[in-house]
Design a protein around this motif. Structure first.
Motif, PDB file in Angstrom:
ATOM      1  N   GLY A 120       3.362  49.045 116.463  1.00  0.00           N
ATOM      2  CA  GLY A 120       4.740  48.581 116.478  1.00  0.00           C
ATOM      3  C   GLY A 120       5.406  48.732 117.828  1.00  0.00           C
ATOM      4  N   ILE A 121       6.733  48.621 117.819  1.00  0.00           N
ATOM      5  CA  ILE A 121       7.520  48.720 119.048  1.00  0.00           C
ATOM      6  C   ILE A 121       7.506  50.161 119.538  1.00  0.00           C
ATOM      7  N   GLN A 122       7.149  50.325 120.810  1.00  0.00           N
ATOM      8  CA  GLN A 122       7.085  51.660 121.398  1.00  0.00           C
ATOM      9  C   GLN A 122       7.981  51.749 122.623  1.00  0.00           C
ATOM     10  N   GLN A 123       8.487  52.833 123.006  1.00  0.00           N
ATOM     11  CA  GLN A 123       8.176  54.087 122.353  1.00  0.00           C
ATOM     12  C   GLN A 123       8.951  54.231 121.039  1.00  0.00           C
ATOM     13  N   TYR A 124      10.092  53.544 120.939  1.00  0.00           N
ATOM     14  CA  TYR A 124      10.893  53.655 119.730  1.00  0.00           C
ATOM     15  C   TYR A 124      11.303  52.271 119.222  1.00  0.00           C
ATOM     16  N   ASN A 125      11.322  52.122 117.907  1.00  0.00           N
ATOM     17  CA  ASN A 125      11.789  50.905 117.258  1.00  0.00           C
ATOM     18  C   ASN A 125      13.276  51.030 116.924  1.00  0.00           C
ATOM     19  N   SER A 126      14.047  51.665 117.783  1.00  0.00           N
ATOM     20  CA  SER A 126      15.438  51.985 117.495  1.00  0.00           C
ATOM     21  C   SER A 126      16.108  52.473 118.773  1.00  0.00           C
ATOM     22  N   HIS A 127      17.428  52.712 118.675  1.00  0.00           N
ATOM     23  CA  HIS A 127      18.189  53.251 119.799  1.00  0.00           C
ATOM     24  C   HIS A 127      18.847  54.586 119.458  1.00  0.00           C
ATOM     25  N   ASN A 128      19.032  54.864 118.179  1.00  0.00           N
ATOM     26  CA  ASN A 128      19.841  56.002 117.759  1.00  0.00           C
ATOM     27  C   ASN A 128      19.035  57.285 117.619  1.00  0.00           C
ATOM     28  N   TRP A 129      19.742  58.374 117.313  1.00  0.00           N
ATOM     29  CA  TRP A 129      19.094  59.679 117.184  1.00  0.00           C
ATOM     30  C   TRP A 129      18.241  59.771 115.924  1.00  0.00           C
ATOM     31  N   PHE A 130      18.562  59.009 114.887  1.00  0.00           N
ATOM     32  CA  PHE A 130      17.858  59.075 113.615  1.00  0.00           C
ATOM     33  C   PHE A 130      16.579  58.233 113.583  1.00  0.00           C
ATOM     34  N   PHE A 131      16.334  57.403 114.594  1.00  0.00           N
ATOM     35  CA  PHE A 131      15.267  56.404 114.562  1.00  0.00           C
ATOM     36  C   PHE A 131      15.588  55.343 113.496  1.00  0.00           C
ATOM     37  N   ASN A 132      14.553  54.532 113.133  1.00  0.00           N
ATOM     38  CA  ASN A 132      14.716  53.518 112.105  1.00  0.00           C
ATOM     39  C   ASN A 132      13.883  53.915 110.879  1.00  0.00           C
ATOM     40  N   LEU A 133      13.930  53.122 109.820  1.00  0.00           N
ATOM     41  CA  LEU A 133      13.188  53.448 108.601  1.00  0.00           C
ATOM     42  C   LEU A 133      11.699  53.622 108.853  1.00  0.00           C
ATOM     43  N   SER A 134      11.163  52.889 109.824  1.00  0.00           N
ATOM     44  CA  SER A 134       9.730  52.956 110.110  1.00  0.00           C
ATOM     45  C   SER A 134       9.274  54.367 110.477  1.00  0.00           C
ATOM     46  N   TYR A 135      10.161  55.161 111.084  1.00  0.00           N
ATOM     47  CA  TYR A 135       9.793  56.530 111.455  1.00  0.00           C
ATOM     48  C   TYR A 135       9.478  57.367 110.217  1.00  0.00           C
ATOM     49  N   TYR A 136      10.256  57.190 109.160  1.00  0.00           N
ATOM     50  CA  TYR A 136      10.132  58.027 107.975  1.00  0.00           C
ATOM     51  C   TYR A 136       8.909  57.676 107.126  1.00  0.00           C
ATOM     52  N   GLY A 138       5.975  57.170 108.881  1.00  0.00           N
ATOM     53  CA  GLY A 138       4.888  57.449 109.811  1.00  0.00           C
ATOM     54  C   GLY A 138       4.477  56.267 110.653  1.00  0.00           C
ATOM     55  N   LEU A 139       5.397  55.310 110.865  1.00  0.00           N
ATOM     56  CA  LEU A 139       5.055  54.092 111.600  1.00  0.00           C
ATOM     57  C   LEU A 139       5.949  53.866 112.815  1.00  0.00           C
ATOM     58  N   GLU A 140       6.619  54.918 113.272  1.00  0.00           N
ATOM     59  CA  GLU A 140       7.385  54.876 114.527  1.00  0.00           C
ATOM     60  C   GLU A 140       7.234  56.216 115.227  1.00  0.00           C
ATOM     61  N   ASP A 141       6.820  56.183 116.483  1.00  0.00           N
ATOM     62  CA  ASP A 141       6.613  57.386 117.290  1.00  0.00           C
ATOM     63  C   ASP A 141       5.730  58.407 116.563  1.00  0.00           C
ATOM     64  N   ASP A 142       4.664  57.910 115.952  1.00  0.00           N
ATOM     65  CA  ASP A 142       3.682  58.773 115.293  1.00  0.00           C
ATOM     66  C   ASP A 142       2.693  59.291 116.328  1.00  0.00           C
ATOM     67  N   HIS A 143       2.190  60.500 116.112  1.00  0.00           N
ATOM     68  CA  HIS A 143       1.190  61.096 116.995  1.00  0.00           C
ATOM     69  C   HIS A 143       0.059  61.691 116.155  1.00  0.00           C
ATOM     70  N   ASP A 144      -1.180  61.366 116.523  1.00  0.00           N
ATOM     71  CA  ASP A 144      -2.351  61.868 115.799  1.00  0.00           C
ATOM     72  C   ASP A 144      -3.419  62.320 116.789  1.00  0.00           C
ATOM     73  N   MET A 145      -4.474  62.934 116.243  1.00  0.00           N
ATOM     74  CA  MET A 145      -5.545  63.477 117.073  1.00  0.00           C
ATOM     75  C   MET A 145      -6.663  62.453 117.263  1.00  0.00           C
ATOM     76  N   GLY A 146      -6.864  62.024 118.523  1.00  0.00           N
ATOM     77  CA  GLY A 146      -7.917  61.045 118.759  1.00  0.00           C
ATOM     78  C   GLY A 146      -8.012  60.636 120.203  1.00  0.00           C
ATOM     79  N   VAL A 147      -8.512  59.425 120.414  1.00  0.00           N
ATOM     80  CA  VAL A 147      -8.714  58.884 121.748  1.00  0.00           C
ATOM     81  C   VAL A 147      -8.122  57.475 121.802  1.00  0.00           C
ATOM     82  N   LYS A 148      -7.464  57.146 122.911  1.00  0.00           N
ATOM     83  CA  LYS A 148      -6.760  55.872 123.034  1.00  0.00           C
ATOM     84  C   LYS A 148      -7.019  55.260 124.410  1.00  0.00           C
TER      85      LYS A 148
END
Length: 383
Positions: A120-136, A138-148
């Motif tokens: 999705g849109i990075q780093q954030y799909n939003s402008h506000n402090w709460f983020f957007n629904l996608s964050y809640y 796990g689809l906005e500014d998510d971080h996992d263990m791996g290689v990119k």
């Protein structure tokens, strides 16, 4: 809880310096270590429509978060890490991100560790402090263990990644995933494993002001009870535009979770967690979001810019009988030197963090729910 201020200038200058050295002296590596330490301290005031006691006392003002950021480089290898310390009720201390990387050239790099998921849109799909629904979900500014792997060309960008799992904190044979984390991941009796991501961006317009892209995600859901593998997948189409002082973001997401649960357990919901607590999320949903902002430069003492914005999100749940969720945040970001203040009016309908029932607002919801709102001021000093 939510943060929009990053420290990218150091990274850019460091990259260019390393590239210059490598091109000028191809048989020599960087011999002098470089290190930058930064961080932030934030406080938060909130007044919530569904908290009668809080309304009677005029809201609450207190500690939000303290963080430390470290960026380092030596012999062509660079590091980026961020550790955050919240109150115990919000998960306590945990690593938001932490990875090592290497630049192959000015266009290509690789990250290994706890790194941002390219979706999705990075780093954030939003402008506000709460983020957007996608964050809640796990689809906005998510971080996992791996290689990119990242390629950033003039017209095309793409990222390809493999994530072994979400942040693993317990390492037991049948240990559930801890909810003490920054970004939302599957918790409960299922665990995210072996996830693949691909993201592709086409840039066009003057100074590449428009970014049109698609993102794809597919991974396993290992069930601790049945010891069988389910799966989850998501697709997103997204568009960003910057024109003068205006900025716009639009995104569509469709997501599906198919857990291999024990007999008798519902598969219409999955459990997700962050900040020390978990809640239910509908397994299958579509999500639509739009965000717009405008910068207004000012000269009011230390205040140099006001960014006004409105971010909207709609979660369309596919299971029969489930009630949809909505979120809208109107606000302004006040910039004054190293001080940043978000002033937000966040409204939600069947939203776990905005009134209602925290446990199942994002799953079955409540058809008789009403809109709730939270007036929020987040003040942060970033160094």
């Amino acid at each position: 809880m939510l943060d929009k201020v990053t420290h990218i200038q150091f990274r850019k200058s460091l990259c260019f310096a390393l590239l210059a050295l490598l091109l000028a002296f191809p048989i020599m590596a960087q011999e002098k270590p470089e290190l930058k330490i930064g961080g932030a301290l934030r406080f938060n005031y909130n007044l919530s429509s569904w908290k009668e006691g809080q309304k009677k006392r005029g809201g609450d003002f207190g500690y939000d978060m303290f963080r430390i950021n470290v960026e380092a480089a030596y012999k062509g290898i660079f590091l980026n890490a961020e550790y955050r310390l919240y109150s115990n009720d919000f998960g306590g201390g945990f690593l938001k991100q932490g990875w090592v990387g290497y630049y192959f050239n000015e266009l290509d790099q690789i990250h290994i560790g706890l790194t941002q998921v390219p979706f999705g849109i990075q780093q954030y799909n939003s402008h506000n402090w709460f983020f957007n629904l996608s964050y809640y979900m796990g689809l906005e500014d998510d971080h996992d263990m791996g290689v990119k792997y990242i390629h950033a060309g003039e017209k095309f960008e793409y990222q390809l990644a493999f994530f072994k799992n979400a942040e693993e904190l317990r390492f037991g044979n049948n240990s559930e995933t801890s909810p003490n984390r920054y970004s939302y991941d599957i918790t409960g009796r299922n665990k995210e494993v072996n996830q693949f991501n691909g993201k592709f961006i086409y840039k066009f317009g003057i100074d590449s002001a428009s970014r049109l892209g698609i993102s794809m995600e597919y991974g396993g859901l290992y069930n601790l009870d049945t010891e069988e593998m389910g799966d989850h997948k998501a697709f997103a189409a997204h568009y960003e535009i910057t024109k003068g002082k205006w900025s716009g973001k639009a995104q569509f997401i469709t997501a599906s979770h198919n857990p291999a649960n024990a007999e008798g357990e519902a598969t219409e919901v999955v459990k997700m967690g962050a900040y020390g607590a978990s809640y239910e999320v509908a397994s299958d949903f579509n999500m639509y979001s739009m965000a717009i902002s405008r910068n207004v430069p000012v000269n009011l003492g230390p205040v140099s810019n006001l960014q006004f914005y409105n971010d909207f999100g709609f979660m369309q749940k596919k299971a029969s009988g489930f009630t949809d969720s909505y979120m809208n945040v109107t606000g302004v970001l006040v910039s004054a030197g190293s001080l940043y203040m978000y002033i937000d009016y966040a409204a939600g309908y069947n939203h776990s963090w905005l009134g209602g029932n925290f446990v199942d607002d994002f799953s079955k919801g409540d058809p008789d729910a009403k809109w709730e709102a939270r007036f929020n001021i987040n003040i942060g000093y970033y160094f």
